[in-house]
Design an enzyme around this catalytic site. Structure first.
Site, PDB file in Angstrom:
ATOM      1  N   ASP A 285     -10.555   5.431  41.736  1.00 24.96           N
ATOM      2  CA  ASP A 285     -10.106   6.066  42.971  1.00 24.96           C
ATOM      3  C   ASP A 285     -10.756   7.445  43.152  1.00 24.96           C
ATOM      4  O   ASP A 285     -10.887   8.205  42.182  1.00 24.96           O
ATOM      5  CB  ASP A 285      -8.580   6.229  42.893  1.00 24.96           C
ATOM      6  CG  ASP A 285      -7.977   6.722  44.180  1.00 24.96           C
ATOM      7  OD1 ASP A 285      -8.012   5.970  45.165  1.00 24.96           O
ATOM      8  OD2 ASP A 285      -7.471   7.865  44.213  1.00 24.96           O
TER       9      ASP A 285
ATOM     10  N   GLU B 268     -18.427  -7.424  29.210  1.00 21.00           N
ATOM     11  CA  GLU B 268     -18.873  -6.667  30.381  1.00 21.00           C
ATOM     12  C   GLU B 268     -17.751  -6.237  31.289  1.00 21.00           C
ATOM     13  O   GLU B 268     -17.495  -6.838  32.334  1.00 21.00           O
ATOM     14  CB  GLU B 268     -19.888  -7.472  31.186  1.00 21.00           C
ATOM     15  CG  GLU B 268     -21.265  -7.403  30.595  1.00 21.00           C
ATOM     16  CD  GLU B 268     -22.294  -7.636  31.676  1.00 21.00           C
ATOM     17  OE1 GLU B 268     -22.781  -6.630  32.226  1.00 21.00           O
ATOM     18  OE2 GLU B 268     -22.566  -8.801  31.976  1.00 21.00           O
TER      19      GLU B 268
HETATM   20  C1  NOJ Z   1      -8.206   6.557  47.970  1.00 21.28           C
HETATM   21  C2  NOJ Z   1      -7.258   5.429  48.139  1.00 21.28           C
HETATM   22  O1  NOJ Z   1      -7.958   4.294  48.548  1.00 21.28           O
HETATM   23  C3  NOJ Z   1      -6.212   5.868  49.128  1.00 21.28           C
HETATM   24  O2  NOJ Z   1      -5.382   4.819  49.540  1.00 21.28           O
HETATM   25  C4  NOJ Z   1      -5.433   6.992  48.507  1.00 21.28           C
HETATM   26  O3  NOJ Z   1      -4.507   7.478  49.437  1.00 21.28           O
HETATM   27  C5  NOJ Z   1      -6.348   8.129  48.051  1.00 21.28           C
HETATM   28  N1  NOJ Z   1      -7.528   7.671  47.386  1.00 21.28           N
HETATM   29  C6  NOJ Z   1      -5.621   9.053  47.112  1.00 21.28           C
HETATM   30  O4  NOJ Z   1      -5.394   8.425  45.888  1.00 21.28           O
END
Ligand code: NOJ
Length: 571
Positions: free
Chosen positions: A201, A274
């Protein structure tokens, strides 16, 4: 070229667990439901899942605010349920990637609870704390991506903490060695359990400029909040991106990121089979040398348009593929839980059904690993909420309040909030033409309202046995792709470089060469796709029924919106 790796040839499918299938009837998706749908996923033909966060969370950001990295949200089940899901997926030949949120935790995480308890706490420096500015205000003018300042004052200790996202998502201080150690332990916990990798993320936000240089951008807040909007003109998009990048210049893409990604890559490479890293980021640099950072980096620039046109797609491919280091492999997608659904975003309001098929064919034939977002295979569309109390995306609530403060009339404020709200693409999956779309039993209140178009055929049960349904189109298309070495692994060569209506390209692997021709217009058209040496085409796939088994590329006729794939046969 090395023979392709599993993550290069697999079709990936994103599951947003809260919205996929509710197994216990509480209106929220869970592992019980998910386990029950594994056969559906196998029959669809996907080989890998990316699961959005499944961890315990106060759900301020629907799971992206994690309060325990080693657990499972109680509303989704238990760790034993997670294992059953993982085994069930593996038993069907489906790999599983989970979401790993490195940048921030929930403010309810014990690490943050300790950190905020006193300036002397050993975990104090696990997060980013700063003294107030001389006037008592925030340390600088940095913005939160989700609205408002990026700093929140904590009364207990009289300092501000930094959060790129909501204030309930404090940023970890990745310059502290113990943070890294703790997070690498988290990664190992799940890898030891058998997950096949991570979707990482918000990669670019992990470090921020330690000298707190203020930004100099003039982007108004309401504009900034609509980053995912695709209906800007190309000029508007360019101006917007410029200001957007200026706004977050000192909060994203800071030095240290690539070293960190290399370290994580080395860690996952220690594991057999992997294990894979996919970054929620778009910059090519995250591929490193092609083999030492992320395995896959989303081609988000492909999605940043109001209309997917042959010219747009060709330009995107030309730029992207030329910039990639040797050995790096593309990754294409047209939707996820943060943006409008592809059928809504890229439809024209008239030919949406045809365009949904055409775009799917494009996604599944371009060079690279395709990532589908659950529901696109049955043509789910955005659903705009009309009551502020139904909004679950706090970003939209913020937007609504902002507009009301600016004097925008209530209905208009609600419309604009609903349009930018990520709730629009997160409504429950539509399994049947039944109460709650078969997601939850009748009588349950689903966590977000169900899109009523489940009653108009946008559901699995109705499409399952209809050979002409979108669902069966996806199944055929995925099967055709997976049976074709050229489509899975081949190189990409664009054809018809100036054609406004037809996107045509070759995909060629050592074993096979295929021509892909996609008609983006509502008229039938004929093209001379000259091949040297002269060849015939054996039809491998078409979106239309009436296609002959064998075609002449010198005189290739395509029906309106037809997607055609032919294997090149020496004549
Ligand atoms: C990206 C994620 O896809 C999104 O849904 C989220 O709110 C933000 N990062 C913060 O974690």
């Amino acid at each position: 070229m090395r023979s392709s790796r599993w993550w290069q040839s697999a079709v990936f499918y994103q599951i947003y667990p809260r919205s996929f299938a509710d197994g216990n009837g509480d209106g929220i998706g869970d592992f019980l439901g998910l386990i029950d749908k594994l056969d559906y996923l196998r029959d669809l033909g996907v080989q890998a899942l990316w699961l959005s966060p499944h961890y315990p969370s106060p759900n301020v950001d629907v799971g992206y605010d994690i309060s325990d990295y080693l657990g499972v949200a109680p509303e989704y089940g238990t760790l034993a349920d997670f294992r059953r899901f993982l085994d069930g997926a593996h038993g069907r030949g489906i790999r599983v990637l989970i979401d790993l949120v490195l940048n921030h935790t929930s403010d309810a995480h014990p690490w943050f609870q300790q950190s905020r308890s006193s300036r002397e706490n050993p975990k104090r420096d696990w997060y980013v704390w700063r003294d107030p500015a001389p006037d008592g205000g925030p340390p600088n003018n940095w913005r939160s991506r989700f609205g408002g300042p990026a700093w929140t004052l904590d009364e207990t200790t009289g300092q501000y903490y930094y959060h790129f996202f909501f204030k309930e998502q404090p940023d970890l201080n990745w310059r502290h060695p113990e943070v890294k150690r703790a997070m690498w332990e988290v990664a190992r916990f799940w890898l030891d359990l058998g997950v096949d990798g991570f979707r990482l993320d918000a990669v670019s936000t992990i470090f921020e400029d330690p000298s707190l240089t203020p930004h100099q951008s003039s982007l108004p807040e309401a504009e900034m909040l609509t980053e995912g909007r695709t209906n800007r003109s190309p000029e508007e998009t360019q101006a917007f991106r410029q200001q957007f990048e200026l706004l977050f210049r000192h909060q994203t893409h800071q030095p240290g990121l690539h070293e960190l990604m290399k370290e994580l890559r080395a860690l996952v490479d220690e594991y057999p089979g992997e294990r894979v890293l996919i970054g929620e980021c778009h910059k090519i640099e995250f591929y490193g040398n092609g083999d030492d950072e992320l395995h896959l980096v989303f081609n988000f620039p492909l999605m940043r348009t109001r209309r997917l046109t042959p010219a747009w797609i060709r330009a995107n491919q030309a730029e992207r593929l030329a910039a990639m280091p040797p050995g790096a492999w593309p990754c294409n997608t047209l939707g996820n839980h943060d943006v409008g659904r592809m059928k809504t975003s890229y439809g024209d309001g008239v030919h949406d059904d045809d365009l949904a098929r055409l775009h799917a064919a494009m996604l599944l034939t371009l060079k690279g690993t395709p990532v589908l977002y659950h529901g696109e295979e049955i043509g789910m569309t955005d659903w705009l909420l009309d009551r502020v109390e139904d909004l679950r995306d706090r970003q939209a609530v913020h937007m609504y309040r902002l507009l009301i403060r600016e004097g925008v009339p209530e209905r208009e404020a609600m419309r604009r909030a609903a349009e930018m709200s990520r709730d629009r693409c997160r409504t429950p999956f539509q399994w049947a033409n039944a109460a709650n779309a078969g997601f939850s039993p009748a009588g349950a209140t689903t966590w977000l309202p169900v899109n009523p178009n489940y009653a108009q055929g946008v559901n699995v049960a109705d499409q399952q046995n209809d050979p002409r349904s979108l669902l069966n189109f996806y199944r055929r298309l995925i099967a055709a792709r997976q049976a074709s070495p050229a489509l899975r692994e081949g190189d990409y060569t664009p054809l018809l470089p100036n054609d406004d209506h037809c996107l045509a390209f070759l995909r060629a692997s050592p074993e096979q060469r295929c021509l892909v021709a996609l008609n983006f217009s509502a008229e039938s058209l004929t093209r001379n796709v000259a091949l040297a040496p002269p060849a015939r085409l054996r039809t491998v796939f078409t979106s239309h029924q009436r296609r002959a088994a064998d075609e002449d590329p010198g005189h290739l006729t395509l029906a309106p919106f037809e997607a055609y794939i032919g294997e090149i046969q020496p004549s």
